[in-house]
Structures are given as structure tokens and as C-alpha cells.
Write a protein that holds these residues in place. Structure first.
Motif, mmCIF file in Angstrom:
data_model
loop_
_atom_site.group_PDB
_atom_site.id
_atom_site.type_symbol
_atom_site.label_atom_id
_atom_site.label_comp_id
_atom_site.label_asym_id
_atom_site.label_seq_id
_atom_site.Cartn_x
_atom_site.Cartn_y
_atom_site.Cartn_z
ATOM 1 N N PHE A 94 0.793 -1.225 0.000
ATOM 2 C CA PHE A 94 0.000 0.000 0.000
ATOM 3 C C PHE A 94 0.828 1.279 0.000
ATOM 4 N N GLY A 95 2.144 1.171 -0.119
ATOM 5 C CA GLY A 95 2.977 2.365 -0.218
ATOM 6 C C GLY A 95 3.433 2.906 1.126
ATOM 7 N N LEU A 96 4.459 3.764 1.067
ATOM 8 C CA LEU A 96 5.070 4.300 2.284
ATOM 9 C C LEU A 96 4.148 5.268 3.021
ATOM 10 N N VAL A 97 3.454 6.142 2.271
ATOM 11 C CA VAL A 97 2.586 7.131 2.913
ATOM 12 C C VAL A 97 1.479 6.440 3.703
ATOM 13 N N THR A 98 0.856 5.451 3.096
ATOM 14 C CA THR A 98 -0.188 4.700 3.794
ATOM 15 C C THR A 98 0.373 3.979 5.007
ATOM 16 N N CYS A 99 1.575 3.445 4.856
ATOM 17 C CA CYS A 99 2.248 2.770 5.971
ATOM 18 C C CYS A 99 2.390 3.705 7.166
ATOM 19 N N LYS A 100 2.896 4.886 6.930
ATOM 20 C CA LYS A 100 3.117 5.844 8.018
ATOM 21 C C LYS A 100 1.801 6.330 8.613
ATOM 22 N N LEU A 101 0.857 6.703 7.751
ATOM 23 C CA LEU A 101 -0.408 7.257 8.231
ATOM 24 C C LEU A 101 -1.232 6.216 8.979
ATOM 25 N N LEU A 102 -1.235 4.977 8.483
ATOM 26 C CA LEU A 102 -2.013 3.945 9.143
ATOM 27 C C LEU A 102 -1.422 3.609 10.515
ATOM 28 N N ALA A 103 -0.092 3.529 10.582
ATOM 29 C CA ALA A 103 0.557 3.275 11.870
ATOM 30 C C ALA A 103 0.266 4.420 12.849
ATOM 31 N N TYR A 104 0.310 5.647 12.353
ATOM 32 C CA TYR A 104 0.034 6.809 13.201
ATOM 33 C C TYR A 104 -1.409 6.781 13.696
ATOM 34 N N LEU A 105 -2.341 6.403 12.820
ATOM 35 C CA LEU A 105 -3.755 6.321 13.209
ATOM 36 C C LEU A 105 -3.966 5.264 14.285
ATOM 37 N N VAL A 106 -3.301 4.122 14.140
ATOM 38 C CA VAL A 106 -3.424 3.058 15.138
ATOM 39 C C VAL A 106 -2.913 3.541 16.485
ATOM 40 N N TYR A 107 -1.747 4.179 16.483
ATOM 41 C CA TYR A 107 -1.187 4.679 17.734
ATOM 42 C C TYR A 107 -2.103 5.721 18.365
ATOM 43 N N CYS A 108 -2.597 6.668 17.563
ATOM 44 C CA CYS A 108 -3.493 7.698 18.095
ATOM 45 C C CYS A 108 -4.740 7.065 18.712
#
Length: 300
Positions: A94-108
Motif C-alpha cells: 500500500f505504499g510508504l505514505v499509507t504505511c506511516k499514516l495507518l501506523a500513526y492512526l493506530v497509535y493515536c
């Protein structure tokens, strides 16, 4: 949480990115089953809480706000699970941007849930002990904004260190550390978690002692409910935090074998954390109302 992926043997791959069943790591399979269970039960449960708000007319305004916030944060967390499950079994596509944003959403989401439970436990204790309301309408909104602001700040490390790591036909979305010091700093995220867990346990133990002094509350159901809240919260959160702190110790002691053991066990620990997101509606929205809606002052 930190990436729900681990290195998986990719030998004898029948097609790019799709290993046969025999090559899947057992811990990934176990984590996938647990996460699927959480998604199938947790999403409907939290949606039911948000839409039905069972028996909330007896709760104080602040309790209703916190209950709703808890359900929303848990739902956001659970909605990301299909992508993590797919990635555990196959590969990140799913790409790097999705990787970062999804991980950030999970943490939040997880931090939002953890902080909400912490505030809810303190609020319940203070209302029972002090017999008064603590926030006006503006204060409640500010408290909620502050809660999510703290959750967003605590989640920033996951956004910074998350990278795509290719390995033959396999790509993972996982933290990549530039130095042992950075790894130690990220693993030290467990310190706020330890504080929150301690506050929750102290609040509920003190609350149980307080309400049991009154004959109205002194019954086995009350004891079982408070005990279930404390034990569930402790059992499901502590393995993750203990593993992280052992990782910090391993880095400090330059113990590579201990560090590897911690990293290999994180998938199961993270899966347990997601279990909380589907248990919260049962513990806080449905069951606990029977205990905390019986007084004239809406003591929750």
C-alpha cells in the motif's frame, strides 16, 4: 502499535508476495486469528455503543462523553485491522505514505482509548469520593481536546520511524531505527502506558473499597465487575509494555539474544492490545452501567 509484521520465511513461494501456508510464521498466524476475532466482534460492538448508547440517560454528561470517545477511538483502531491482517499473511503493498499514516492512526486510537479509560476511572473515583461534578461544558470540551492532543504527540515516533523494508518478494511496514538510542527512545513509549495502567488500577481498587462501604453497593456483582475491569486491563496491556521495557534493557546491556526474543514476541503482545478494543464496550458501556447508574448523583 509497532508494526504488526515480522520476518516471514518466503522460500517455496508459489507467487510473488503470497507464500504457501506452510511458510507462514506461527506467531503471525496466531496474531491474525486474534485480530480477525477482534475485528468481527469489536466493530459491531462499538458501532452499537455509538448508535444505541445503552442506558446512558442515567449517566452524567462527562461519563457519556468519555464513553462515546472510548467507542470512537476503539472503532478507529479496529477498522485498520483488515490491512494489518493481510500484511501479516502476505505483504505490504500500500505504499510508504499509507504505511506511516495507518501506523500513526493506530497509535493515536490506542493512546486515545488508553487515556480515555484512565480519565474515566479517575472521574468515577472522584465522583464517588467527592460527590461533585468536576467540569463545566467548556471544561469537558477542553479536556477532550487535550486528551487527543496528548495521544497525537505520543504517536509521533511511529510516524517518524516507520519505513518499508523489502525482503525478496516480501515487503513489511515496520520501524527502522537509525541508532540504538533511537530504538530505545521509541520503545520507551511504554512509560506513559505504565503510568496510565497504575492510575486505572489504583482508581478502581479505591473505588471498590469506597462503594463497598455502602450496603447499597455491597454485592458480589460489584466486586466481580470491578475485578474484571482491572484484571482485563492489566493482563492485556502489561505484556506489551513489559516486552518493550525488556527491549530497552536489552539495548542498554547489549544483549542481542534478549532483544531478538522481545521483537519476536511483540506480534502476540500487540494482538492482545487490540483485544481491549472489542472488550471495552462490554466492560464500560454495557456491563458497568449496572453498577455506576444507581445513585441519585449519577455516580459513574
Amino acid at each position: 502499535m509497532d508494526q504488526l509484521n515480522s520476518s516471514v520465511v518466503t522460500s517455496n513461494i508459489s507467487s510473488p508476495g503470497r507464500p504457501p501456508l506452510a511458510s507462514w510464521d506461527p506467531t503471525d498466524l496466531i496474531a491474525s486469528v486474534v485480530l480477525s476475532f477482534c475485528f468481527l466482534l469489536g466493530v459491531p460492538g462499538n458501532i452499537a455503543v455509538i448508535t444505541l448508547r445503552p442506558n446512558w440517560e442515567h449517566l452524567s454528561d462527562l461519563s457519556q462523553i468519555l464513553m462515546l470517545n472510548l467507542a470512537v477511538s476503539d472503532l478507529l483502531c479496529l477498522l485498520t485491522l483488515p490491512l494489518w491482517i493481510y500484511t501479516l499473511l502476505y505483504s505490504w503493498t500500500f505504499g510508504l505514505v499509507t504505511c506511516k499514516l495507518l501506523a500513526y492512526l493506530v497509535y493515536c486510537s490506542l493512546y486515545g482509548s488508553l487515556l480515555t479509560v484512565t480519565v474515566l476511572s479517575v472521574q468515577r473515583y472522584l465522583q464517588v469520593v467527592q460527590l461533585q461534578k468536576w467540569f463545566d461544558r467548556k471544561g469537558k470540551k477542553r479536556m477532550l481536546v487535550l486528551l487527543w492532543l496528548i495521544a497525537m504527540i505520543l504517536s509521533i515516533p511511529s510516524l517518524v520511524v516507520r519505513q518499508l523494508t523489502p525482503d525478496q518478494h516480501w515487503t513489511t511496514c515496520q520501524p527502522r531505527f537509525s541508532s540504538p538510542a533511537q530504538r530505545m527512545a521509541v520503545l520507551s513509549e511504554s512509560l506513559p502506558g505504565f503510568v496510565s495502567i497504575t492510575v486505572v488500577i489504583f482508581s478502581y481498587i479505591s473505588l471498590q473499597r469506597k462503594v463497598n462501604q455502602a450496603a447499597f453497593f455491597n454485592n458480589p456483582k460489584t466486586t466481580r465487575l470491578v475485578t474484571s475491569i482491572i484484571v482485563t486491563f492489566f493482563v492485556l496491556w502489561m505484556p506489551y509494555h513489559i516486552t518493550n521495557m525488556l527491549g530497552v534493557a536489552a539495548i542498554s546491556l547489549h544483549n542481542d539474544s534478549l532483544l531478538m526474543s522481545c521483537m519476536n514476541s511483540l506480534n502476540i503482545c500487540k494482538a492482545l492490545v487490540f483485544v481491549i478494543s472489542f472488550l471495552n464496550p462490554l466492560l464500560y458501556a454495557f456491563a458497568s452501567r449496572n453498577m455506576f447508574t444507581r445513585t441519585a448523583d449519577d455516580l459513574v
